[in-house]
Write a protein that holds these residues in place. Structure first.
Motif, PDB file in Angstrom:
ATOM      1  N   PHE A 301     -14.622  44.970   4.642  1.00 35.74           N
ATOM      2  CA  PHE A 301     -14.356  44.316   5.866  1.00 35.74           C
ATOM      3  C   PHE A 301     -13.201  45.319   6.475  1.00 35.74           C
ATOM      4  N   GLN A 302     -13.199  45.480   7.711  1.00 36.66           N
ATOM      5  CA  GLN A 302     -12.178  46.252   8.475  1.00 36.66           C
ATOM      6  C   GLN A 302     -11.993  45.680   9.741  1.00 36.66           C
ATOM      7  N   GLY A 303     -10.926  45.449  10.254  1.00 32.41           N
ATOM      8  CA  GLY A 303     -10.510  44.915  11.622  1.00 32.41           C
ATOM      9  C   GLY A 303      -9.271  44.993  11.770  1.00 32.41           C
ATOM     10  N   VAL A 304      -8.955  44.891  13.366  1.00 29.90           N
ATOM     11  CA  VAL A 304      -7.595  44.860  14.024  1.00 29.90           C
ATOM     12  C   VAL A 304      -7.574  43.776  15.114  1.00 29.90           C
ATOM     13  N   MET A 305      -6.569  43.033  15.294  1.00 31.83           N
ATOM     14  CA  MET A 305      -6.623  42.266  16.412  1.00 31.83           C
ATOM     15  C   MET A 305      -6.587  42.844  17.659  1.00 31.83           C
ATOM     16  N   PRO A 306      -6.987  42.082  18.670  1.00 33.54           N
ATOM     17  CA  PRO A 306      -7.523  42.981  19.703  1.00 33.54           C
ATOM     18  C   PRO A 306      -6.126  43.235  20.520  1.00 33.54           C
ATOM     19  N   GLU A 307      -5.056  42.593  20.272  1.00 33.29           N
ATOM     20  CA  GLU A 307      -3.598  42.787  20.983  1.00 33.29           C
ATOM     21  C   GLU A 307      -3.136  44.051  20.433  1.00 33.29           C
ATOM     22  N   GLN A 309      -5.185  46.615  19.056  1.00 30.82           N
ATOM     23  CA  GLN A 309      -6.161  48.014  19.023  1.00 30.82           C
ATOM     24  C   GLN A 309      -5.856  48.808  19.811  1.00 30.82           C
ATOM     25  N   GLY A 310      -5.858  50.273  19.519  1.00 31.10           N
ATOM     26  CA  GLY A 310      -5.391  51.236  20.308  1.00 31.10           C
ATOM     27  C   GLY A 310      -3.925  51.659  19.965  1.00 31.10           C
ATOM     28  N   ARG A 311      -3.485  50.968  19.077  1.00 30.66           N
ATOM     29  CA  ARG A 311      -1.924  50.979  18.448  1.00 30.66           C
ATOM     30  C   ARG A 311      -1.936  51.877  17.266  1.00 30.66           C
ATOM     31  N   VAL A 313      -3.034  50.994  14.490  1.00 33.33           N
ATOM     32  CA  VAL A 313      -3.149  50.196  13.295  1.00 33.33           C
ATOM     33  C   VAL A 313      -4.046  50.473  12.182  1.00 33.33           C
ATOM     34  N   ASN A 314      -5.250  50.531  12.775  1.00 34.36           N
ATOM     35  CA  ASN A 314      -6.178  51.144  11.851  1.00 34.36           C
ATOM     36  C   ASN A 314      -6.152  52.522  10.978  1.00 34.36           C
ATOM     37  N   PRO A 315      -5.615  53.415  11.727  1.00 32.15           N
ATOM     38  CA  PRO A 315      -5.202  54.744  11.043  1.00 32.15           C
ATOM     39  C   PRO A 315      -4.140  54.303  10.016  1.00 32.15           C
ATOM     40  N   LEU A 316      -3.253  53.713  10.356  1.00 34.82           N
ATOM     41  CA  LEU A 316      -2.158  53.397   9.315  1.00 34.82           C
ATOM     42  C   LEU A 316      -2.746  52.622   8.266  1.00 34.82           C
ATOM     43  N   MET A 317      -3.859  51.593   8.209  1.00 35.21           N
ATOM     44  CA  MET A 317      -4.190  50.904   7.134  1.00 35.21           C
ATOM     45  C   MET A 317      -4.994  51.837   6.423  1.00 35.21           C
ATOM     46  N   LEU A 318      -6.059  52.737   6.974  1.00 34.63           N
ATOM     47  CA  LEU A 318      -6.992  53.679   6.213  1.00 34.63           C
ATOM     48  C   LEU A 318      -6.017  54.771   5.575  1.00 34.63           C
ATOM     49  N   SER A 319      -4.882  55.199   5.985  1.00 39.73           N
ATOM     50  CA  SER A 319      -3.976  56.138   5.582  1.00 39.73           C
ATOM     51  C   SER A 319      -3.403  55.646   4.270  1.00 39.73           C
ATOM     52  N   GLU A 320      -2.801  54.475   4.333  1.00 35.50           N
ATOM     53  CA  GLU A 320      -2.308  53.901   3.358  1.00 35.50           C
ATOM     54  C   GLU A 320      -3.408  53.611   2.012  1.00 35.50           C
ATOM     55  N   ALA A 344     -16.964  52.679  19.308  1.00 38.16           N
ATOM     56  CA  ALA A 344     -15.565  52.675  18.553  1.00 38.16           C
ATOM     57  C   ALA A 344     -15.413  52.853  17.365  1.00 38.16           C
ATOM     58  N   SER A 345     -15.954  52.037  16.599  1.00 41.86           N
ATOM     59  CA  SER A 345     -16.017  51.992  15.048  1.00 41.86           C
ATOM     60  C   SER A 345     -16.562  53.474  14.634  1.00 41.86           C
ATOM     61  N   LEU A 346     -17.663  53.906  15.139  1.00 43.00           N
ATOM     62  CA  LEU A 346     -18.355  55.291  14.771  1.00 43.00           C
ATOM     63  C   LEU A 346     -17.363  56.502  15.123  1.00 43.00           C
ATOM     64  N   ARG A 347     -16.513  56.362  15.931  1.00 45.99           N
ATOM     65  CA  ARG A 347     -15.659  57.312  16.279  1.00 45.99           C
ATOM     66  C   ARG A 347     -14.569  57.518  15.088  1.00 45.99           C
ATOM     67  N   GLN A 348     -14.062  56.022  14.859  1.00 47.56           N
ATOM     68  CA  GLN A 348     -13.061  55.990  13.754  1.00 47.56           C
ATOM     69  C   GLN A 348     -13.625  56.485  12.504  1.00 47.56           C
ATOM     70  N   THR A 349     -14.654  56.320  11.960  1.00 44.85           N
ATOM     71  CA  THR A 349     -15.618  56.924  11.023  1.00 44.85           C
ATOM     72  C   THR A 349     -15.716  58.438  11.082  1.00 44.85           C
ATOM     73  N   GLU A 350     -16.039  58.952  12.219  1.00 44.53           N
ATOM     74  CA  GLU A 350     -16.020  60.304  12.153  1.00 44.53           C
ATOM     75  C   GLU A 350     -14.940  60.982  12.193  1.00 44.53           C
ATOM     76  N   LYS A 351     -13.741  60.453  12.527  1.00 46.48           N
ATOM     77  CA  LYS A 351     -12.353  60.989  12.534  1.00 46.48           C
ATOM     78  C   LYS A 351     -11.616  60.862  11.012  1.00 46.48           C
ATOM     79  N   ALA A 352     -12.370  60.075  10.277  1.00 44.90           N
ATOM     80  CA  ALA A 352     -12.028  59.766   8.818  1.00 44.90           C
ATOM     81  C   ALA A 352     -12.813  60.763   7.778  1.00 44.90           C
TER      82      ALA A 352
END
Length: 368
Positions: A301-307, A309-311, A313-320, A344-352
């Motif tokens: 599972f992977q998710g970020v609260m809507p407020e 998103q775009g800040r 937070v997801n890269p922060l979690m994945l980096s750690e 959006a999730s596909l773009r994040q996956t590609e960046k990773a």
């Protein structure tokens, strides 16, 4: 000649092993867990009338299986009359496949359903889809594997593929090591008030409730999503604290409240293959051998609260998570399915720098 059994759990569990043979990449859930999922103790079902399951036997040997079930909350939320099939595993046996699918269709019609779709094992928030490519790639925990002939068996019975999905894999043992977020940006986010909440066996109940809150809000607008109740979530995660590696799951808080979560566990499939997904006296020994060598993990599972998103937070979690997985000796991390329409999730996956592993589709048929 095909013999059809209903609610015969031993043959239902055994069917994929007979259908696919010992060399297939297929891995079963633990027998005790599968039995628990297909019981009235599962909060997904209000009573036994909302699900059943069938096994096809040829000359006394189980060669296929299927569940037929309802997800009432999904139908109510999305205004549908859809029955679900799941755990569809079958030898390349047209007669067996037709018998199983017709049994599921008859059951669904009897419940007033106008469409039958699957695989759902048992909901869209769990394992979903029929594999349509990537058959030679070993699945991670919580990923479906199905034989190459299954799509053809479904099409021959009037089922059409739709809702394409992909699972992914990311190599961690590369040089240079993958970096999801620059260190300076990580430090800036922590200075802004973001922090990592402790994920330990003592705090797992709190962190899972954080994850459930994030899941229900961050996936609210996704197709097929249905909010997960606390009872359902904790039923599915019943034994998570015993199999988790506390180092690799990450929950981010902002000023003390949950902002994002990535829940990862070691890939248990190598262990399950070794023990045949059955409880054995030798399990503790096999588990210690597995634990000493494990180098695959999976994000469930992977998710970020809507407020938030775009800040970043997801890269922060994945980096750690990436840093700690590498330090712990993990070489590969897999992920559960992402729909093609979830750009959006596909773009994040590609960046990773993740690469596609399996291709899946739902298969559906209108019930006349």
């Amino acid at each position: 000649m095909i013999e059809l059994l209903e609610r015969d759990f031993p043959s239902f569990f055994d069917a994929p092993f007979h259908a696919y043979g010992p060399d297939a990449p297929y891995v079963s859930p633990m027998k005790v867990d599968l039995k628990r999922f297909l019981s009235v103790g599962n909060p997904l079902f209000s009573d036994a009338s909302e699900f059943t399951y069938f096994t096809a036997l040829r000359q006394g040997k189980p060669v296929g299986r299927i569940t037929a079930h309802l997800h009432r909350a999904s139908n109510d939320l999305h205004h549908e009359a859809r029955g679900c099939f799941g755990f569809f595993d079958c030898a390349n046996d047209a007669e067996a496949a037709t018998a199983l699918l017709q049994a599921a269709e008859t059951w669904a019609r009897g419940k007033g359903m106008t469409r039958l779709s699957g695989n759902f094992n048992l909901t869209a928030m769990q394992q979903a889809g029929i594999m349509t490519s990537g058959f030679d790639q070993a699945p991670f925990t919580d990923q479906i594997w199905g034989a190459p002939h299954l799509p053809g068996l479904l099409k021959a019975n009037g089922y059409e593929p739709h809702f394409p999905m992909t699972t992914f894999e990311r190599r961690l043992d590369v040089t240079p090591a993958p970096q999801v977020l620059p260190d300076a940006q990580r430090a800036h986010l922590l200075d802004q008030g973001f922090s990592f909440a402790p994920v330990t066996r003592a705090t797992i109940a709190e962190r899972l409730e954080d994850a459930r809150a994030i899941l229900n809000r961050s996936f609210k607008d996704n197709p097929m999503f249905v909010p997960v109740t606390a009872e359902e979530f904790h039923f599915q995660a019943k034994d998570l604290k015993w199999i988790m590696d506390p180092r690799i799951s990450k929950v981010v808080h902002y000023q003390g409240k949950p902002a994002g979560a990535v829940i990862a566990i070691p890939d248990l499939n190598p262990l399950l293959r070794r023990i045949g997904s059955r409880m054995r006296l030798s399990l503790p020994w096999h588990y210690l051998q597995y634990k000493a060598r494990r180098d695959r993990a999976v994000v469930i599972f992977q998710g970020v609260m809507p407020e938030f998103q775009g800040r970043s937070v997801n890269p922060l979690m994945l980096s750690e998570m990436t840093r700690d997985m590498i330090a712990a000796g993990y070489k590969t991390v897999g992920g559960t399915w992402i729909a093609d329409e979830n750009t959006a999730s596909l773009r994040q996956t590609e960046k990773a720098r993740a690469v596609p592993l399996h291709r899946l589709h739902l298969f559906s048929k209108e019930l006349s």
